[in-house]
Design a protein around this motif. Sequence first.
Motif, PDB file in Angstrom:
ATOM      1  N   LYS A 118     -98.980  -4.703   5.293  1.00 20.72           N
ATOM      2  CA  LYS A 118     -97.169  -5.185   5.415  1.00 20.72           C
ATOM      3  C   LYS A 118     -96.729  -5.415   4.740  1.00 20.72           C
TER       4      LYS A 118
ATOM      5  N   PRO B 151     -92.650  -7.277   4.609  1.00 17.21           N
ATOM      6  CA  PRO B 151     -91.057  -6.976   5.057  1.00 17.21           C
ATOM      7  C   PRO B 151     -90.272  -6.814   3.623  1.00 17.21           C
TER       8      PRO B 151
ATOM      9  N   ARG C 206     -88.099  -2.546   0.753  1.00 15.47           N
ATOM     10  CA  ARG C 206     -88.237  -2.583   2.288  1.00 15.47           C
ATOM     11  C   ARG C 206     -89.284  -1.731   3.219  1.00 15.47           C
ATOM     12  N   ASN C 207     -89.278  -2.985   3.832  1.00 15.18           N
ATOM     13  CA  ASN C 207     -90.443  -2.383   4.882  1.00 15.18           C
ATOM     14  C   ASN C 207     -91.989  -1.684   4.619  1.00 15.18           C
TER      15      ASN C 207
ATOM     16  N   HIS D 247     -92.557   2.680   1.832  1.00 14.49           N
ATOM     17  CA  HIS D 247     -91.496   1.925   2.252  1.00 14.49           C
ATOM     18  C   HIS D 247     -90.049   2.766   2.962  1.00 14.49           C
ATOM     19  N   SER D 248     -89.329   2.392   3.045  1.00 13.91           N
ATOM     20  CA  SER D 248     -88.373   2.156   3.467  1.00 13.91           C
ATOM     21  C   SER D 248     -87.112   3.815   3.406  1.00 13.91           C
TER      22      SER D 248
END
Length: 272
Positions: A32, A34, A44-45, A60-61
């Motif tokens: 994972k 950030p 992101r994510n 991802h986001s």
Amino acid sequence: MKPAAAIVKLRRVLAGLLFVGMLIPAGAQQIKLPELQAGSRTYRNVTVLGYNETDLYFTHSGGISNVKLRRLDAETQKRFDYNPEAAEAAERRQVEDNLRFNQQVEQTVVEDHERRRLAARRAELIHEASLADPLTEKSLIGVRLPEWKAERWIGAKPDPRDRAQVIFLWAPWSLASRKFLPAMNALHEKLGAEAVFVSLVSEPGNDPEAEAGVRADFATAIDPAAQLVKKLGLNELPVALVVDAKNVIRFIGHPAALNEKGLKELLAKFAP
């Protein structure tokens, strides 16, 4: 991103995952991040789904995506075992594979088009009552009758210009020929006004009809060179041909396949 484009991208990513699933061993800790920087784009994510020599696949986001490893920073490249030489070779293979795939698709399209063309030709040229040989890529149905010239005629030479023809190719030594000549005489009696009937013998004898013990009620052409038989690629006799007024073959097959009803319908279908 438009819905259709998003679906295409998702399919591409999922297809790629089919080839990278083994690069993250079962039971391994999920990777994972950030955020992930790929050129000017920031994700992101990030949760890594898999990777290969050229690409990294992840969620991802904003959804699911993939990026080329060469677009990542050096530290991230090292983390996912990026090798520039191996990646370049893999991308060349991908290009070659895509080219072969596109060629196969093109060939499939061409073959499908040919099958459709043949099906349309079959529907156009063969009527329901026809018992001609099946239409294939090598079929003579729908092609022009080859040119041929008789050495001599028994009976008055007919004039087939602008008229349909029924041609009976036979041999005096053939039992089937002798059997079906009377049937052709019967068709001539019924439909002689609608088509020119021709008896064609590819034998050198002076009187093949006397030799066979049966005579045609219409003109017989003598072709010792077997010009028409050879050009049509025939290897057995007898054979009946129905040719329209434009000299196009509409039936070729055993004379047993011709009856009065079928021949009349065939002549009417292709009448000028």
